[in-house]
Structure formats: C-alpha cells, structure tokens
Design a protein around this motif. Structure first.
Motif, PDB file in Angstrom:
ATOM      1  N   ASP A  92     -27.593  31.833  29.471  1.00 48.85           N
ATOM      2  CA  ASP A  92     -28.983  31.724  30.100  1.00 48.85           C
ATOM      3  C   ASP A  92     -29.934  31.465  28.889  1.00 48.85           C
ATOM      4  N   LEU A  93     -29.281  31.800  27.670  1.00 50.06           N
ATOM      5  CA  LEU A  93     -30.510  31.603  26.718  1.00 50.06           C
ATOM      6  C   LEU A  93     -30.007  30.653  25.856  1.00 50.06           C
ATOM      7  N   ILE A  94     -28.954  29.680  25.980  1.00 39.53           N
ATOM      8  CA  ILE A  94     -28.534  28.835  25.082  1.00 39.53           C
ATOM      9  C   ILE A  94     -29.342  27.817  24.362  1.00 39.53           C
ATOM     10  N   GLU A  95     -30.506  27.134  25.348  1.00 39.43           N
ATOM     11  CA  GLU A  95     -31.512  26.418  24.672  1.00 39.43           C
ATOM     12  C   GLU A  95     -32.172  27.049  23.694  1.00 39.43           C
ATOM     13  N   LYS A  96     -32.747  28.348  23.754  1.00 37.51           N
ATOM     14  CA  LYS A  96     -33.436  29.124  22.539  1.00 37.51           C
ATOM     15  C   LYS A  96     -32.493  29.465  21.460  1.00 37.51           C
ATOM     16  N   ILE A  97     -31.198  29.516  21.783  1.00 36.30           N
ATOM     17  CA  ILE A  97     -30.247  29.728  20.507  1.00 36.30           C
ATOM     18  C   ILE A  97     -29.965  28.286  19.890  1.00 36.30           C
ATOM     19  N   LYS A  98     -29.561  27.279  20.602  1.00 34.46           N
ATOM     20  CA  LYS A  98     -29.671  26.098  19.853  1.00 34.46           C
ATOM     21  C   LYS A  98     -30.828  25.723  18.752  1.00 34.46           C
ATOM     22  N   GLU A  99     -31.972  25.974  19.509  1.00 33.24           N
ATOM     23  CA  GLU A  99     -33.383  25.792  18.823  1.00 33.24           C
ATOM     24  C   GLU A  99     -33.240  26.437  17.349  1.00 33.24           C
ATOM     25  N   GLY A 133     -28.679  26.711  10.724  1.00 33.08           N
ATOM     26  CA  GLY A 133     -27.571  27.795  10.778  1.00 33.08           C
ATOM     27  C   GLY A 133     -27.790  28.936  11.565  1.00 33.08           C
ATOM     28  N   ILE A 134     -27.128  29.746  12.071  1.00 33.12           N
ATOM     29  CA  ILE A 134     -27.353  30.947  12.882  1.00 33.12           C
ATOM     30  C   ILE A 134     -26.259  31.934  12.625  1.00 33.12           C
ATOM     31  N   SER A 135     -26.704  33.360  12.418  1.00 35.85           N
ATOM     32  CA  SER A 135     -25.840  34.387  12.311  1.00 35.85           C
ATOM     33  C   SER A 135     -25.703  35.255  13.510  1.00 35.85           C
ATOM     34  N   LEU A 136     -24.557  35.947  13.708  1.00 34.00           N
ATOM     35  CA  LEU A 136     -24.416  36.772  15.052  1.00 34.00           C
ATOM     36  C   LEU A 136     -23.884  38.053  14.664  1.00 34.00           C
ATOM     37  N   LEU A 137     -24.242  38.835  15.296  1.00 36.93           N
ATOM     38  CA  LEU A 137     -23.580  40.323  15.569  1.00 36.93           C
ATOM     39  C   LEU A 137     -22.605  40.364  16.832  1.00 36.93           C
ATOM     40  N   TYR A 138     -21.386  40.941  16.787  1.00 42.26           N
ATOM     41  CA  TYR A 138     -20.993  40.941  17.782  1.00 42.26           C
ATOM     42  C   TYR A 138     -20.689  42.502  18.273  1.00 42.26           C
ATOM     43  N   ILE A 139     -20.963  42.946  19.395  1.00 45.74           N
ATOM     44  CA  ILE A 139     -20.965  44.466  19.537  1.00 45.74           C
ATOM     45  C   ILE A 139     -20.012  44.837  20.918  1.00 45.74           C
ATOM     46  N   HIS A 194     -25.208  24.353  10.875  1.00 43.04           N
ATOM     47  CA  HIS A 194     -25.642  23.200  11.700  1.00 43.04           C
ATOM     48  C   HIS A 194     -24.926  22.049  11.411  1.00 43.04           C
ATOM     49  N   ASN A 195     -24.350  21.432  12.182  1.00 50.40           N
ATOM     50  CA  ASN A 195     -23.490  20.251  11.805  1.00 50.40           C
ATOM     51  C   ASN A 195     -23.755  19.159  13.034  1.00 50.40           C
ATOM     52  N   PRO A 196     -24.604  18.066  12.561  1.00 49.37           N
ATOM     53  CA  PRO A 196     -25.096  17.205  13.639  1.00 49.37           C
ATOM     54  C   PRO A 196     -24.160  16.524  14.402  1.00 49.37           C
ATOM     55  N   LEU A 197     -22.670  16.512  13.814  1.00 47.91           N
ATOM     56  CA  LEU A 197     -21.758  15.445  14.344  1.00 47.91           C
ATOM     57  C   LEU A 197     -21.129  16.416  15.537  1.00 47.91           C
ATOM     58  N   ILE A 198     -21.242  17.748  15.607  1.00 50.00           N
ATOM     59  CA  ILE A 198     -20.680  18.434  16.576  1.00 50.00           C
ATOM     60  C   ILE A 198     -21.736  19.024  17.661  1.00 50.00           C
ATOM     61  N   LYS A 199     -21.424  18.859  18.747  1.00 46.82           N
ATOM     62  CA  LYS A 199     -22.238  19.723  20.069  1.00 46.82           C
ATOM     63  C   LYS A 199     -22.618  21.069  19.567  1.00 46.82           C
ATOM     64  N   GLU A 200     -23.785  21.604  19.706  1.00 46.05           N
ATOM     65  CA  GLU A 200     -24.478  23.018  19.416  1.00 46.05           C
ATOM     66  C   GLU A 200     -23.631  23.824  20.249  1.00 46.05           C
ATOM     67  N   GLU A 201     -23.466  23.438  21.460  1.00 49.97           N
ATOM     68  CA  GLU A 201     -22.563  24.634  22.097  1.00 49.97           C
ATOM     69  C   GLU A 201     -21.292  24.837  21.637  1.00 49.97           C
ATOM     70  N   ARG A 202     -20.614  23.923  21.097  1.00 51.46           N
ATOM     71  CA  ARG A 202     -19.298  24.138  20.352  1.00 51.46           C
ATOM     72  C   ARG A 202     -19.172  25.109  19.164  1.00 51.46           C
ATOM     73  N   LEU A 203     -20.620  24.676  18.495  1.00 54.41           N
ATOM     74  CA  LEU A 203     -20.731  25.661  17.388  1.00 54.41           C
ATOM     75  C   LEU A 203     -20.993  26.738  17.680  1.00 54.41           C
ATOM     76  N   ILE A 204     -21.824  27.233  18.634  1.00 56.93           N
ATOM     77  CA  ILE A 204     -22.128  28.530  19.113  1.00 56.93           C
ATOM     78  C   ILE A 204     -21.011  29.132  19.486  1.00 56.93           C
ATOM     79  N   ASN A 205     -19.813  28.686  20.280  1.00 62.86           N
ATOM     80  CA  ASN A 205     -18.773  29.263  20.963  1.00 62.86           C
ATOM     81  C   ASN A 205     -18.003  29.545  19.731  1.00 62.86           C
TER      82      ASN A 205
END
Length: 413
Positions: A9-16, A23-29, A137-148
C-alpha cells in the motif's frame, strides 16, 4: 489500534525514496515466533498481544529509527515488519558493521519491550530476529523488482543472524555444562493444614547476573540448541549432590525430563552407586516428570517408570498438571504417587470459579488413583484458603518461602 499498513500500500512512496536517494536500506523484523500464542491460547489473546507488539515497533520511531522511516508489515498476519530507512542518519555508519550494530540495537529494544507482553504465554524470551539489506537504484530494472529483492535479502540476513545467535547460545551452554556452572535452590513443600514441611523441591538456576539465571530461559535455550538431555542430567546430579545434608525425614523432589527415564547414566548400577554416594534414602526421592518434552510412546515410558518405582524405590510426580492436555494424559497413563498442580492454575484461583472446579475435578481423580496432590505457586492467603476449602493437602510457593540454599524454613502464620 496500532495500525501498520502493508508495504504494498506504500509502494509508490518507497519507490520515490529509492529513486531520490539512488538506493534504499531496509530492516526486516521477524516476530513470527509469537504465532505460537494463537495456536495455544486462541486468536483473541493473540490479537491483543500482536496489537501491543505493533505499538512497540511504532514506539521505536524517533529513538532506534528515524521519525521519517516507513514502517510496514510484510504479511496480513502482521507478525513480520519492514522498516524502510528514509535516509542515512547523521553520523551513522552504514557499513556492514554499522548495520549489524543497528540490528542488534533494534532486536534488543524489541525483545525487552515485548518480553513482558509475551512471557505469560510463551514462558520464555520472544526471540525477535532482525536482518538488514541495501539495494542501489538501477534504471534498467523495475523498482518493484528491486524492492522485492531488498526484502528477500533482508530476510536471508535475519536468518543468518539468527543462526549466529543459536551457535553462540550453544557454545555458551556447552561451556556452562562442562564447567557445571549450575546452582541448586530448595523450596519447601508444606502441609496446608499443619504448616509442617514435608520435603523440598530442588530448583536449578544458571550463573548469577546472566539471563540463564531464569530457569525458563535456561531450559528454553537448551531445547533450541539440542542440549536438553545434557542440561537435565547436570541439574539432577547437582540437585542430589547439594541435598546430601537434607534430613532423612524430608522428601526430595527432583525435576526431570521424560527422556531422563531412558538415560543410561540415570539407571542400573551407575544410579545405585551415585545414590549410595550422596547417602539419600531412595524412598525419599520423588522424580517430577515435566512436560517440556512430548512422550512419544507411553507403553515404553510406563515400563521405564515402573523400573524406578520397583527397582530403585523412587516415587513419581507429574509436574504442571492442569496446564495442558499432555499433563492430564500423563496423570491418567502413569497414575503417579504425586500430582503437582501448575502455578498457572493456582494463580488467582480465589477469583476464578472455573479454576476451582478444575482443581476439584483433579482432586477427585487423585482419590481414585491414590495420588497425593501438591499445589504449586501459592502466593496469597486467599489462594491458600480456597485450596484448604477444596481439601488440597500440600502446597508450595512464595507465600511460605522463596527458593534458597541450603534449606529454608517457612514464614510464620
């Protein structure tokens, strides 16, 4: 209600953030171990626990994580959380070591915050796992795939960090067992009518000033590292050695796992020689069988138990009766000389009619199989009064004495 949205539900904000910061960093809990609460206690209690856990996760904002960071859940259950870091905090090291320290800080914070929430149900630490990952961030790859991929990598890292924790825990426990760094305390078992002490239960504790001082934490760590038999064996040995000065007029209650019945170091000539060495009358020893392990084959187990009764003279008690089906099944199958009522049944029994009826039912059963009942965990005069009215003959708990060494007396009434 602490509502945390799904990350989709927040994917657009994360892509931004991913595009803006290159690039983006993540903590998984991972809090999924608490789902055991739902399986045992039901969805309502689990829902209440999960709501409080979500509150603890959100409460990290402005402390362990930045207020602008995005907190989301990874599943509909809401037991796994994703923290997308909005930017690099000032002065923070985002190397692997820096991230590892951040994961430890978040893990320690949540384990401390969630422990009082989950302990009444799990009786141990919640064991929150935290992992991290970074993706460019890789402009050749979809942001959704990078986030997954970002999420997948963080989960793998959480698994790796959990594996390291288990290895370190196992090493610590192995050293503890080799050095026999276990203390024994004794708590009196009391006649509830005359307030005379009839015996003592031996209770094991890990090293002082460590988390293993708690028996729940100690034995849970042994269970998850495959060292239960070794720890149980050591605790039994230390209990018998430390009880050498116990007066022969008292019973000695010793906890043991069902698997201990088959332990070659706890039977035949080896056991008889050890009992002779500590100079304790076998007729005064009661083995308290706990339900920490499941009994897979009751026929074999009953044969082994009968050996202890007939060949060594030990009596058998079933511990924690009333806390679950397995303990009641063990009572029916073994017909033990003693039945010990779980402290969860005794706690607040004066205010709970259902608990009173359960104790009456077990008391009636005990009469039919010639077992003696002992109530554990008595803490108030009100609980004592109800147990006396029901006709429970013996009990133990903080109302009489805290566990101590060597052998404490009881408070005056």
């Amino acid at each position: 209600m602490n509502d945390i949205p799904l990350y989709n539900d927040l994917i657009e904000k994360i892509k931004e953030i991913l595009t803006l910061n290159s690039g983006i960093s993540l903590l998984y809990i991972d809090c999924s171990k608490v789902t055991k609460i739902e399986q045992v206690f039901g969805k309502k209690i689990y829902g209440d626990v999960l709501r409080k856990i979500k509150g603890a996760v959100i409460g990290m904002k402005g402390k362990e994580i930045m207020p602008e960071d995005i907190v989301a859940t990874d599943n509909l259950d809401g037991s796994e959380f994703l923290v997308f870091l909005s930017k690099k905090p000032e002065g923070k090291d985002f190397s692997a070591d820096g991230f590892d320290m951040m994961c430890k800080k978040v893990s320690d914070c949540l384990n401390s915050a969630i422990f009082p929430i989950t302990f009444p149900y799990l009786q141990t630490k919640p064991k929150i796992s935290v992992g991290y990952s970074i993706i460019l961030h890789n402009p050749l790859i979809k942001e959704e795939r990078l986030i997954n991929k970002l999420i997948e990598d963080a989960k793998l890292m959480a698994g790796y960090r959990e594996f390291k924790r288990l290895v370190q825990t196992k090493e610590t426990l192995q050293e503890l067992i080799i050095k026999e760094n276990i203390s024994t305390f004794f708590q009196p078992v009391v006649n509830l009518n005359t307030f005379e002490i009839i015996g003592y239960e031996a209770l094991s504790r890990g090293p002082e000033h460590t988390e293993y001082r708690s028996p729940a934490v100690l034995f849970d760590a042994a269970a998850e590292t495959g060292l239960l038999l070794e720890l149980d064996r050591l605790c039994r040995k230390k209990a018998l050695l430390n009880a050498r000065s116990l007066s022969p007029r008292y019973k000695l209650f010793i906890n043991c796992l069902p698997s201990a019945i088959h332990d070659p170091e706890f039977k035949d000539e080896y056991l008889k020689a050890f009992i002779k060495e500590v100079a304790i009358n076998p007729a005064n020893i009661i083995l308290e069988v706990t339900e920490r392990e499941a009994v897979e084959n009751f026929d074999l187990f009953k044969k082994a138990v009968s050996y202890y009764s007939s060949d060594t003279g030990f009596a058998i008690a079933v511990d924690n009766t009333g806390s679950g089906f397995s303990s009641l099944e063990m009572v029916v199958e073994l017909k033990p000389q003693f039945i010990k009522l779980a402290m969860t049944v005794i706690r607040g029994i004066d205010k709970n009619i259902l608990k009173q009826e359960l104790v009456r039912a077990i008391s009636s059963l005990s009469g039919k199989i010639n077992s003696i009942i002992i109530a554990e965990g008595i803490e108030t005069q009100e609980e004592l009064k109800v147990l006396q009215d029901i006709g429970i003959p013996y009990g133990q708990g903080f109302l009489f004495a805290h566990p101590a060494f060597p052998f404490p007396g009881i408070k005056r009434f």
